[in-house]
Design an enzyme around this catalytic site. Structure first.
Site, short mmCIF file in Angstrom:
data_model
loop_
_atom_site.label_atom_id
_atom_site.label_comp_id
_atom_site.label_asym_id
_atom_site.label_seq_id
_atom_site.Cartn_x
_atom_site.Cartn_y
_atom_site.Cartn_z
N ALA A 140 0.87 -1.18 0.00
CA ALA A 140 0.00 0.00 0.00
C ALA A 140 0.90 1.22 0.00
CB ALA A 140 -0.90 0.01 1.22
N GLY A 154 17.58 2.70 14.33
CA GLY A 154 17.68 2.19 12.96
C GLY A 154 18.20 0.78 12.87
N ILE A 186 20.72 -0.72 14.37
CA ILE A 186 21.36 -1.36 15.54
C ILE A 186 20.34 -2.28 16.22
CG2 ILE A 186 22.58 -0.99 17.72
CD1 ILE A 186 23.10 1.91 16.86
N LYS A 192 12.08 7.02 21.47
CA LYS A 192 12.97 5.84 21.48
C LYS A 192 13.42 5.50 22.90
CE LYS A 192 14.57 7.05 16.84
NZ LYS A 192 15.52 7.90 16.11
N GLY A 205 18.22 5.84 7.80
CA GLY A 205 18.63 5.56 6.42
C GLY A 205 17.87 4.39 5.86
N1 HSE Z 1 14.61 11.00 12.31
C1 HSE Z 1 15.21 9.86 12.89
C2 HSE Z 1 16.67 10.17 13.20
C3 HSE Z 1 15.11 8.69 11.95
O1 HSE Z 1 17.18 11.17 12.69
O2 HSE Z 1 17.28 9.45 13.97
C4 HSE Z 1 15.35 7.37 12.60
O3 HSE Z 1 14.45 7.11 13.62
#
Ligand code: HSE
Length: 434
Positions: free
Chosen positions: A43, A132, A134, A203, A300
């Site tokens: 989607a 990301g 890790i 996070k 990324g």
């Molecule tokens: N905007 C976030 C960063 C992307 O710059 O870490 C990854 O979560």
């Protein structure tokens, strides 16, 4: 064995990367999962030009995917809270497993989502939501399961770290560095989430839950961004042997859990102080293992896809197991979550860097020292930059020992009211990371 059918919702940076990695590494993934993972539907509002899609059906309605009886696992990569929440809850209701990279969704609605997933016996995997590529969720949830975790701290926003690095190393302007991070696809749709620390707080909330076995409590996280950071503080910190990093800090204390995101001085000889650019790093301190450090690309296309695909492999391996024998979503059994309080910032305790614009005349330093000592604040070192004298005022820089934020607030009010002190006192928290 029949392939597992996956529906990808969202084909932006992470969605496009996930599609490409699944396609390119199909053989390796099948060798690992023992079943092929097939993207059976996508989607997307538009096609990512970095993806070559030949025979996968595409819709612009995410609910077609979550209601598609063929789909076993829904990959939610649309971001945001509202539609993403509805999408994930509907997928769970329909008995589908979910993989998501959406930290905002998990930090804010994770308790509701995991409760529903547990009722329905499905898995919600979220490795890509923090740092990301890790595998930090897996490291804390499984690799460190024998420890009582003392603290977790990290550089968990790539955009913020990229901007700070450009400002520190190249003396670049804040806005130019931010624009470049946006062009590279690192920044959130709303970049204030990056530079105001909200993304890092999402996070950190997730990391604290799985480290300490507490429910997700994003609303209790203290959040301060990097927009007010002055370049002279970066220079003064360097002169004192520190680097300034934008850190998430989650710490277990006798009074409760500290959960805070802010610029922080850290000793420049620590490995984490040398994590630059868009890279992320998370330090975890456990009673048995001591301090450990996890480093890698925090944002990324394919770096984040790496975590999404790893989650897909995990789900495929675990989907045929009994739900009660799976790794719990928040690392601890849902019935064993602890309700230890998250402390307000006033109750948090840390060392401080203070910059005071003070008159260069006898007695001012003594007055400053008196204010601090009356409140039991121990000074570790003092530096006065006489060369930078302006209008008879010189920056006086102090490092203190640990003190509660409440006491420091009180001291700063008193310092700012001194006749020999001009303007606001700059305060940056300090962590030794021992
Ligand atoms: N905007 C976030 C960063 C992307 O710059 O870490 C990854 O979560």
């Amino acid at each position: 064995m029949k392939p597992v059918k996956v529906g990808i919702c969202g084909l932006g940076t992470v969605g496009g990367g996930t599609f490409n990695v699944l396609k390119r590494n199909a053989q390796e993934i099948t060798r690992r999962a023992e079943r092929a993972i097939e993207v059976a539907q996508i989607a997307a509002r538009s096609i990512n030009p970095q993806c070559v899609i030949t025979d996968t059906p595409i819709t612009d309605d995410v609910f077609e995917v979550v209601n598609n009886p063929e789909i076993d696992i829904v990959v939610e990569l649309i971001g945001g809270y509202t539609l993403a929440r509805e999408l994930v809850l509907t997928a769970i209701e329909n008995g589908k497993h979910v993989v998501t990279a959406n930290k905002a969704l998990i930090a804010v609605y994770g308790n509701e989502i995991f409760t529903k997933a547990e009722q329905k016996g499905v898995i919600v995997a979220f490795e890509a939501s923090v740092a990301g590529g890790i595998p930090i969720i897996k490291a804390i949830r499984e690799g460190l399961a024998g420890n009582r975790i003392n603290w977790v701290t990290g550089i968990i926003n790539g955009t913020g770290n990229f901007i700070l690095t450009e400002m520190t190393d190249k003396g670049r302007e804040f806005s130019a560095a931010l624009q470049e991070a946006q062009a590279l696809g690192y920044a959130e749709a709303d970049p204030s989430f990056d530079v105001e620390g909200i993304d890092a707080a999402h996070k950190l909330t997730i990391l604290a839950s799985i480290a300490f076995g507490i429910p997700l409590q994003f609303d209790k996280a203290y959040t301060e961004g990097i927009t007010n950071l002055a370049s002279e503080d970066i220079r003064y910190a360097e002169a004192l042997g520190y680097r300034i990093k934008h850190l998430g800090v989650a710490k277990r204390t006798a009074k409760g859990i500290e959960l805070r995101v802010h610029s922080t001085l850290i000793p420049s000889d620590k490995l984490i102080a040398n994590v630059n650019g868009v890279m992320n790093a998370v330090m975890v301190n456990g009673d048995a293992v001591g301090s450990t450090l996890y480093y890698g690309a925090g944002a990324g296309m394919e770096a984040t896809a790496s975590a999404v695909v790893a989650d897909l492999v995990d789900v495929v391996r675990a989907m045929t197991s009994d739900p009660e024998n799976r790794v719990p979503h928040l690392a601890f059994q849902p019935s064993a979550l602890s309700h230890v309080p998250v402390l307000s910032i006033e109750d948090c305790e840390t060392a401080y860097y203070l910059r005071i614009q003070a008159e260069d005349s006898p007695g001012v330093l003594a007055q400053v020292a008196t204010i601090l000592s009356k409140r039991g604040i121990n000074i570790e070192s003092i530096m006065q930059k006489e060369l930078e004298e302006m209008n008879g005022k010189v920056p006086m820089i102090l490092l203190t020992h640990n003190v509660t934020e409440a006491k420091m607030n009180d001291a700063i009010i008193a310092l700012e009211s001194l006749e020999g002190v001009e303007g606001k006192v700059t305060r940056i928290r300090v962590e030794q990371l021992n």
